[in-house]
Design a protein around this motif. Structure first.
Motif, PDB file in Angstrom:
ATOM      1  N   LEU A  29     -56.121  68.793 -52.757  1.00 18.46           N
ATOM      2  CA  LEU A  29     -54.789  68.804 -52.144  1.00 18.46           C
ATOM      3  C   LEU A  29     -53.865  69.542 -53.103  1.00 18.46           C
ATOM      4  CD1 LEU A  29     -52.808  67.637 -49.891  1.00 18.46           C
ATOM      5  CD2 LEU A  29     -52.317  65.828 -51.545  1.00 18.46           C
ATOM      6  N   ALA A  30     -53.255  70.612 -52.595  1.00 19.50           N
ATOM      7  CA  ALA A  30     -52.273  71.354 -53.402  1.00 19.50           C
ATOM      8  C   ALA A  30     -50.887  71.093 -52.830  1.00 19.50           C
ATOM      9  CB  ALA A  30     -52.583  72.847 -53.355  1.00 19.50           C
ATOM     10  N   VAL A  31     -49.931  70.859 -53.710  1.00 17.04           N
ATOM     11  CA  VAL A  31     -48.566  70.551 -53.267  1.00 17.04           C
ATOM     12  C   VAL A  31     -47.588  71.445 -54.024  1.00 17.04           C
ATOM     13  CG1 VAL A  31     -46.832  68.745 -52.965  1.00 17.04           C
ATOM     14  CG2 VAL A  31     -49.251  68.120 -53.039  1.00 17.04           C
ATOM     15  N   ALA A  32     -46.676  72.050 -53.291  1.00 17.11           N
ATOM     16  CA  ALA A  32     -45.551  72.756 -53.918  1.00 17.11           C
ATOM     17  C   ALA A  32     -44.286  72.206 -53.280  1.00 17.11           C
ATOM     18  CB  ALA A  32     -45.658  74.252 -53.683  1.00 17.11           C
ATOM     19  N   ASP A  33     -43.273  71.974 -54.072  1.00 17.64           N
ATOM     20  CA  ASP A  33     -42.075  71.381 -53.470  1.00 17.64           C
ATOM     21  C   ASP A  33     -40.800  71.830 -54.152  1.00 17.64           C
ATOM     22  OD1 ASP A  33     -41.921  69.884 -55.807  1.00 17.64           O
ATOM     23  OD2 ASP A  33     -41.814  67.950 -54.817  1.00 17.64           O
ATOM     24  N   GLU A  34     -39.698  71.552 -53.497  1.00 13.50           N
ATOM     25  CA  GLU A  34     -38.370  71.745 -54.075  1.00 13.50           C
ATOM     26  C   GLU A  34     -37.493  70.593 -53.604  1.00 13.50           C
ATOM     27  OE1 GLU A  34     -37.278  75.509 -52.264  1.00 13.50           O
ATOM     28  OE2 GLU A  34     -36.063  74.446 -50.780  1.00 13.50           O
ATOM     29  N   CYS A  35     -36.507  70.243 -54.392  1.00 10.80           N
ATOM     30  CA  CYS A  35     -35.675  69.110 -54.007  1.00 10.80           C
ATOM     31  C   CYS A  35     -34.349  69.205 -54.762  1.00 10.80           C
ATOM     32  CB  CYS A  35     -36.376  67.804 -54.368  1.00 10.80           C
ATOM     33  SG  CYS A  35     -36.793  67.703 -56.091  1.00 10.80           S
ATOM     34  N   ARG A 163     -35.946  66.981 -49.714  1.00 12.33           N
ATOM     35  CA  ARG A 163     -37.179  67.466 -50.318  1.00 12.33           C
ATOM     36  C   ARG A 163     -37.890  68.317 -49.281  1.00 12.33           C
ATOM     37  NH1 ARG A 163     -43.007  64.957 -51.339  1.00 12.33           N
ATOM     38  NH2 ARG A 163     -43.783  66.527 -52.766  1.00 12.33           N
ATOM     39  N   ALA A 164     -38.194  69.541 -49.654  1.00  9.11           N
ATOM     40  CA  ALA A 164     -39.028  70.405 -48.825  1.00  9.11           C
ATOM     41  C   ALA A 164     -40.337  70.589 -49.563  1.00  9.11           C
ATOM     42  CB  ALA A 164     -38.350  71.746 -48.601  1.00  9.11           C
ATOM     43  N   PHE A 165     -41.437  70.500 -48.852  1.00  5.92           N
ATOM     44  CA  PHE A 165     -42.721  70.641 -49.530  1.00  5.92           C
ATOM     45  C   PHE A 165     -43.749  71.305 -48.636  1.00  5.92           C
ATOM     46  CE2 PHE A 165     -44.751  67.166 -47.240  1.00  5.92           C
ATOM     47  CZ  PHE A 165     -43.698  66.314 -46.932  1.00  5.92           C
ATOM     48  N   ARG A 166     -44.682  71.954 -49.272  1.00  7.64           N
ATOM     49  CA  ARG A 166     -45.822  72.514 -48.553  1.00  7.64           C
ATOM     50  C   ARG A 166     -47.071  71.881 -49.133  1.00  7.64           C
ATOM     51  NH1 ARG A 166     -47.384  78.919 -48.116  1.00  7.64           N
ATOM     52  NH2 ARG A 166     -49.411  78.662 -47.076  1.00  7.64           N
ATOM     53  N   LYS A 167     -47.945  71.403 -48.261  1.00  9.49           N
ATOM     54  CA  LYS A 167     -49.200  70.796 -48.706  1.00  9.49           C
ATOM     55  C   LYS A 167     -50.361  71.540 -48.067  1.00  9.49           C
ATOM     56  CE  LYS A 167     -47.483  66.138 -49.615  1.00  9.49           C
ATOM     57  NZ  LYS A 167     -47.551  64.691 -49.298  1.00  9.49           N
ATOM     58  N   LEU A 168     -51.345  71.840 -48.902  1.00 16.22           N
ATOM     59  CA  LEU A 168     -52.566  72.501 -48.437  1.00 16.22           C
ATOM     60  C   LEU A 168     -53.731  71.583 -48.752  1.00 16.22           C
ATOM     61  CD1 LEU A 168     -54.092  75.150 -47.521  1.00 16.22           C
ATOM     62  CD2 LEU A 168     -54.225  75.704 -49.959  1.00 16.22           C
ATOM     63  N   PHE A 169     -54.515  71.235 -47.741  1.00 20.09           N
ATOM     64  CA  PHE A 169     -55.705  70.410 -47.965  1.00 20.09           C
ATOM     65  C   PHE A 169     -56.930  71.252 -47.644  1.00 20.09           C
ATOM     66  CE2 PHE A 169     -59.157  67.659 -46.749  1.00 20.09           C
ATOM     67  CZ  PHE A 169     -59.122  66.669 -47.720  1.00 20.09           C
ATOM     68  N   LEU A 170     -57.834  71.352 -48.619  1.00 18.03           N
ATOM     69  CA  LEU A 170     -59.055  72.122 -48.429  1.00 18.03           C
ATOM     70  C   LEU A 170     -60.273  71.281 -48.761  1.00 18.03           C
ATOM     71  CD1 LEU A 170     -58.086  75.453 -50.237  1.00 18.03           C
ATOM     72  CD2 LEU A 170     -58.242  75.102 -47.756  1.00 18.03           C
ATOM     73  N   THR A 179     -45.729  72.464 -43.818  1.00 22.16           N
ATOM     74  CA  THR A 179     -44.471  72.572 -44.550  1.00 22.16           C
ATOM     75  C   THR A 179     -43.470  71.641 -43.867  1.00 22.16           C
ATOM     76  OG1 THR A 179     -44.948  74.846 -45.149  1.00 22.16           O
ATOM     77  CG2 THR A 179     -42.660  74.133 -45.352  1.00 22.16           C
ATOM     78  N   ILE A 180     -42.843  70.808 -44.645  1.00 26.48           N
ATOM     79  CA  ILE A 180     -41.978  69.758 -44.089  1.00 26.48           C
ATOM     80  C   ILE A 180     -40.704  69.651 -44.924  1.00 26.48           C
ATOM     81  CG2 ILE A 180     -41.809  67.212 -43.911  1.00 26.48           C
ATOM     82  CD1 ILE A 180     -44.732  67.311 -42.870  1.00 26.48           C
ATOM     83  N   MET A 181     -39.604  69.348 -44.265  1.00 27.61           N
ATOM     84  CA  MET A 181     -38.381  69.024 -44.988  1.00 27.61           C
ATOM     85  C   MET A 181     -37.757  67.760 -44.402  1.00 27.61           C
ATOM     86  SD  MET A 181     -34.648  70.833 -45.377  1.00 27.61           S
ATOM     87  CE  MET A 181     -35.246  72.465 -45.565  1.00 27.61           C
ATOM     88  N   TRP A 182     -37.433  66.818 -45.296  1.00 24.11           N
ATOM     89  CA  TRP A 182     -36.614  65.678 -44.881  1.00 24.11           C
ATOM     90  C   TRP A 182     -35.315  65.698 -45.686  1.00 24.11           C
ATOM     91  CZ3 TRP A 182     -35.326  62.884 -49.041  1.00 24.11           C
ATOM     92  CH2 TRP A 182     -36.259  62.668 -50.064  1.00 24.11           C
ATOM     93  N   THR A 183     -34.300  65.120 -45.099  1.00 27.04           N
ATOM     94  CA  THR A 183     -33.020  64.996 -45.790  1.00 27.04           C
ATOM     95  C   THR A 183     -32.483  63.586 -45.571  1.00 27.04           C
ATOM     96  OG1 THR A 183     -32.594  67.326 -45.400  1.00 27.04           O
ATOM     97  CG2 THR A 183     -30.710  65.988 -46.026  1.00 27.04           C
ATOM     98  N   ALA A 184     -31.957  62.997 -46.600  1.00 26.52           N
ATOM     99  CA  ALA A 184     -31.400  61.641 -46.497  1.00 26.52           C
ATOM    100  C   ALA A 184     -30.040  61.625 -47.172  1.00 26.52           C
ATOM    101  CB  ALA A 184     -32.335  60.635 -47.168  1.00 26.52           C
ATOM    102  N   ALA A 185     -29.157  60.810 -46.655  1.00 24.51           N
ATOM    103  CA  ALA A 185     -27.809  60.714 -47.209  1.00 24.51           C
ATOM    104  C   ALA A 185     -27.323  59.280 -47.085  1.00 24.51           C
ATOM    105  CB  ALA A 185     -26.869  61.654 -46.460  1.00 24.51           C
ATOM    106  N   SER A 186     -26.260  58.969 -47.804  1.00 20.59           N
ATOM    107  CA  SER A 186     -25.678  57.640 -47.625  1.00 20.59           C
ATOM    108  C   SER A 186     -24.200  57.663 -47.983  1.00 20.59           C
ATOM    109  CB  SER A 186     -26.422  56.590 -48.460  1.00 20.59           C
ATOM    110  OG  SER A 186     -26.185  56.779 -49.824  1.00 20.59           O
TER     111      SER A 186
END
Lengths: 470, 426
Positions: A29-35, A163-170, A179-186
């Motif tokens: 599993l490879a993960v790259a992300d930004e947040c 957090r936006a991230f891309r996951k590759l499963f091989l 590739t997914i992005m979630w956003t949370a606030a309060s």
């Protein structure tokens, strides 16, 4: 996005193929992300990488004579393949030597059915496109509005993180890419009663981007008002009461009181009472519970961290426990199909069975009808915390606010803080009314015990039940 | 990598910065009963760069903003520069009142010594695994499952102000669940953390927990609601006293969440013991490179100092201390057998005991407690406590017996009078 994944993919394929020469199963599993997180409060403005971010890196999984083994690392190139394979083999051999006397837990090698997928979640406004300046301006304005509501507001905090991230499963037969992005606030407001500080909190979240900020404005004065209401709160007289749970409190009960108990790695360990009740009534026939990615919220994903495709898992159907949610290793041990719930805090951590978006389905009543039906009880709002007890189905949930109901009407009297206790099936079987529309929220993270934090959402409709309060 | 980052910082015109490098390797073991569920190993090298930017405020005053960005060795030089530029751009919008950066510190590598730091990871993991299961010899109560993490790490902190320090660390931590099936099938969850190789301490902890879970299996579930003298022990004492560490934090004081003043008697009109708390340094340097040493926090119930990161300590005009994880409590006047003399409720384990430092409320659901009434001792389970440290702190009495964990060193138990308990009768 995340071109790193495209760059390393050919090398990772070679790595899996090389490992397969030695091991009967190998995957990566490879993960790259930004947040980034933006916070504005009386301490100032803070912009930082999100806490509990996943990070960029890799985790290998292999099976050898001792069962499942994993290797997490964050530096990879095709030239490193021989070294990585050598480190894995050497350190597994060292562990085997140090663990003489311990037998492996029998685990079938995963089936590795063929699958290919490449998907990306949608967002309307990428926080990067909105920009740091605009985000800080918006949060500052929200905070000012809360402070202006009443001079007794000690502080107000507005924050947002994504957090936006891309996951590759091989694996040999699987090539999955998401590739997914979630956003949370309060929005948080605080008011002081001597040394005691009362806190009101409204969360916002989305499978998406900075568009969540658009919803915050209308709640600012409500949050500030709730903080002031808490100044006059008092402790509740312990006892069992008729209660209406707001969607957020329903969500906490779904997640903490029941959800953790149907994480099937707990079945493998004989730590979940639920295992004995599959096929039996554990709740009122009004209760139907789901987990999965059929809804779009902060924990939606297309495949999990073990390469299992996700879907919709019905946990309770009209009061009957249908089954649990399951990671791949536990599924292999239990002889059931995995449900796409194998999740890691990051590439550095083990995968466990974890919830995703977990909620009760809606019913037919309205919140007004529920309140009108109660002679002496409470409307429970603003969950503060909860802890699971899969083994004994004990409830420990804390809510910030209990609004008194007398003769079918809210009296305006507030009780706080409130501890919910009792036996989970007693509470769920006492459910007599559900409102129509479930509401999910995914502003927080869920731990397994006190660690392994993953993004989840939970929720449900307004729910009427008998609950022991303290 | 550090040279590449420094080059990129120069190229981007960023003159104020801090680089944190952390290299970690682990051996991790996961057990179901005494069988190996999964083995894991980890080798990671991580970098976080904080960039600072000075801007003029609306009134022309000097302000300072900062943000941080994680970097990996997989990034090429162009990507590193792009990430740093993005962080530097963001920092201007996080401008806060000006403060000086942490003072420069240079020093040789501070190496942790001892067997945990020196033995191969696999060997340490094997020793601790055997210690964990050593007391697990009887069938009536047993270790249901366990997780063990042995880690070694190396940390380096550099700054534009001239700081260049580094140290190594090693930890053994994990958790285990004990189970007893008769007469009720119950479990108790435990966690442990040691900064040395402590197989004997781990075995003792497992043995004690096995005894507790046998009692929980026969515990009575009909504790009545009421007000009790409450006895807390072990990790719950640490959680309770964490209130004082939080309220004395420089950030809490700066934000006016805490009104505590230096020298103030924060315990109020005390009839019990007056608190004696000391912050304990568990690393030679904070993440900002501030040298850390043991510091008095409360003496005789009076606040001896504020503590916290560089920025908030500067704002309060006190010497920056760094952020502390561990504290020492010097109290303890009554032997534990006398402390828990009835009538009282000694809660041994909660599902999750929490101290809310903002409100002062503490509470949790009871997994195992002993209802002690004179000589009669009844194990009980269920129900919850809901108290306030603001009320309880006037009458704290501590045991002379001690308890140590990775984040606490102090009395094993404390007695608090008059705490509300919601019963559990089904």
């Amino acid at each position: 996005m995340f071109e790193l994944i495209d760059r390393v993919k050919p090398g990772l394929k070679k790595l899996v193929a090389t490992l397969r020469e030695t091991y009967p199963y190998a995957s990566v599993l490879a993960v790259a992300d930004e947040c980034r997180t933006w916070v504005v409060n009386s301490s100032g403005v803070n912009i930082a990488p999100s806490g509990r971010r996943g990070g960029t890196g890799y985790v290998l999984r292999v099976f050898d004579g001792m069962g499942c083994a994993e290797y997490s690392f964050n530096e990879f190139s095709e030239e490193k393949i021989p070294a990585l394979c050598g480190i894995l083999a050497r350190r597994l051999a060292e562990q085997k030597e140090a663990l003489k006397g311990f037998a492996p837990l029998p685990t079938p090698v995963p089936a590795d059915e063929p699958a290919q997928l490449r998907k990306c979640s949608a967002w309307r406004i990428h926080p990067k496109d909105m920009g740091d300046e605009a985000i800080v301006e918006k949060l500052t304005a929200l905070r000012k509005k809360a402070l202006a509501y009443d001079g007794r507001i000690l502080d107000a905090q507005a924050n947002i993180s994504y957090r936006a991230f891309r996951k590759l499963f091989l694996s040999e037969n699987r090539d999955l890419d998401q590739t997914i992005m979630w956003t949370a606030a309060s929005m948080v407001a605080m008011a002081a009663r001597g040394q005691e500080i009362k806190i009101a909190y409204h969360p916002f979240s989305a499978l998406g981007g900075a568009e969540v900020l658009e919803d915050m404005d209308k709640d600012v004065e409500t949050v500030a008002g709730e903080a002031l209401e808490l100044l006059d709160s008092q402790p509740v007289i312990p006892g069992e009461y008729e209660c209406v749970c707001g969607p957020d409190t329903t969500g906490m009960i779904v997640h903490e009181a029941f959800g953790h108990g149907v994480e099937m790695d707990m079945f493998v360990k004989d730590r979940a009472l639920a295992r004995q009740y599959v096929g039996e009534y554990v709740a009122s026939p009004l209760v139907t519970m789901h987990d999965g990615s059929a809804v779009e919220q902060a924990a939606t994903m297309f495949f999990d961290d073990e390469g299992t495709l996700t879907g919709d898992t019905v946990i309770i159907g009209k009061g009957i426990l249908k089954g649990g949610m399951c990671d791949a290793l536990s599924a292999a041990r239990l002889g059931v199909a995995p449900t796409g719930n194998g999740r890691r805090e990051s590439y550095e951590r083990k995968a466990y069975t974890r919830m995703t978006n977990t909620y009760f389905q809606g019913g037919e009543a309205t919140p007004e009808e529920m309140i009108a039906s109660i002679k002496d009880g409470f409307l429970l709002e603003s969950p503060a915390s909860g802890m699971e007890d899969p083994k004994n189905w004990g409830i420990q949930c804390m809510v910030t606010t209990a609004r008194e109901i007398k003769d079918g009407k809210l009296t305006g009297k507030i009780f706080s803080p409130i501890v919910l206790t009792g036996y989970v099936p007693d509470l769920l079987k006492s459910v007599t009314m559900m409102s129509k529309t479930p509401v999910l929220s995914g502003s927080g993270f869920c731990g397994k015990g006190y660690k392994e934090w993953v993004k989840v959402s939970d929720g449900g409709p307004y729910m009427k039940a008998r609950i022991r309060l303290g | 990598m550090i040279e590449r980052i420094q080059n990129a910082l120069r190229q981007c015109g960023i003159s104020l910065w801090r680089i944190n490098e952390a290299v970690e390797e682990t051996a991790e073991l996961f057990f179901v009963r005494q069988k190996l569920d999964t083995r894991r190993i980890k080798d990671v090298r991580k970098y976080e760069v904080s960039v600072f930017r000075d801007v003029d405020g609306d009134g022309g005053e000097k302000r300072r903003g900062f943000t941080a960005v994680p970097l990996t060795a997989a990034m090429d030089d162009g990507q590193i520069a792009e990430e740093l530029r993005s962080a530097y751009y963001a920092a201007q919008f996080a401008a806060n009142p000006f403060y000086e950066l942490a003072d420069p510190v240079k020093g040789p590598l501070v190496e942790k010594t001892g067997s945990l730091a020196e033995k191969p990871l696999a060997e340490s993991a094997g020793i601790m695994a055997k210690a964990l299961f050593a007391p697990d010899t009887r069938g009536d109560a047993f270790v249901n499952s366990a997780e063990l993490f042995i880690s070694r790490s190396r940390h380096r902190i550099l700054s534009s102000e001239g700081t260049d320090v580094s140290y190594t660390d090693a930890q053994a931590k994990g958790e285990f669940v004990v189970q007893c099936r008769e007469p009720e099938d119950v479990e108790i969850w435990n966690q442990f953390a040691y900064d040395g190789l402590e197989p004997e301490a781990l075995s003792r902890k497992v043995e004690e927990s096995l005894a507790f879970v046998r009692d929980r299996a026969r515990a009575c579930p009909d504790l009545k609601s009421g007000t009790f003298d409450l006895v807390l022990s072990g990790d719950a004492v640490q959680e309770l006293l964490g209130y004082y560490r939080h309220r004395s934090g420089a950030q809490s004081v700066y934000a006016k969440y805490s009104t505590w003043k230096l020298g103030e008697d924060v315990q109020g009109d005390v009839q019990g013991e007056r608190l004696d708390l000391t912050l304990k340094a568990s690393a030679p340097y904070s993440t900002e490179g501030i040298p850390m040493e043991d510091l008095p926090l409360l003496r005789d119930g009076k606040l001896a100092r504020y503590h916290g990161n560089n920025r908030f300590c500067r704002y309060l005009g006190v010497e920056p201390t760094g952020a502390y994880q561990k504290f020492h409590c010097g109290n303890g006047t009554v032997p534990f057998p006398e402390l828990k003399k009835g009538p009282c409720l000694w809660v041994v384990t909660f599902s999750d005991f929490q101290m809310d430092a903002m409100s002062g409320h503490f509470g949790g659901e009871i997994r195992l407690a002993y209802l002690i009434d004179g000589v009669f001792v009844q194990p009980v389970t269920g129900g919850s406590i809901n108290g306030s440290i603001l009320d309880a702190q006037k009458n704290l009495v501590f045991s002379t017996e001690r308890y140590t964990s990775a984040e606490y060193d102090g009395p094993y138990a404390v007695r608090l009078p008059g705490v509300r308990v919601a019963g559990a009768g089904k």
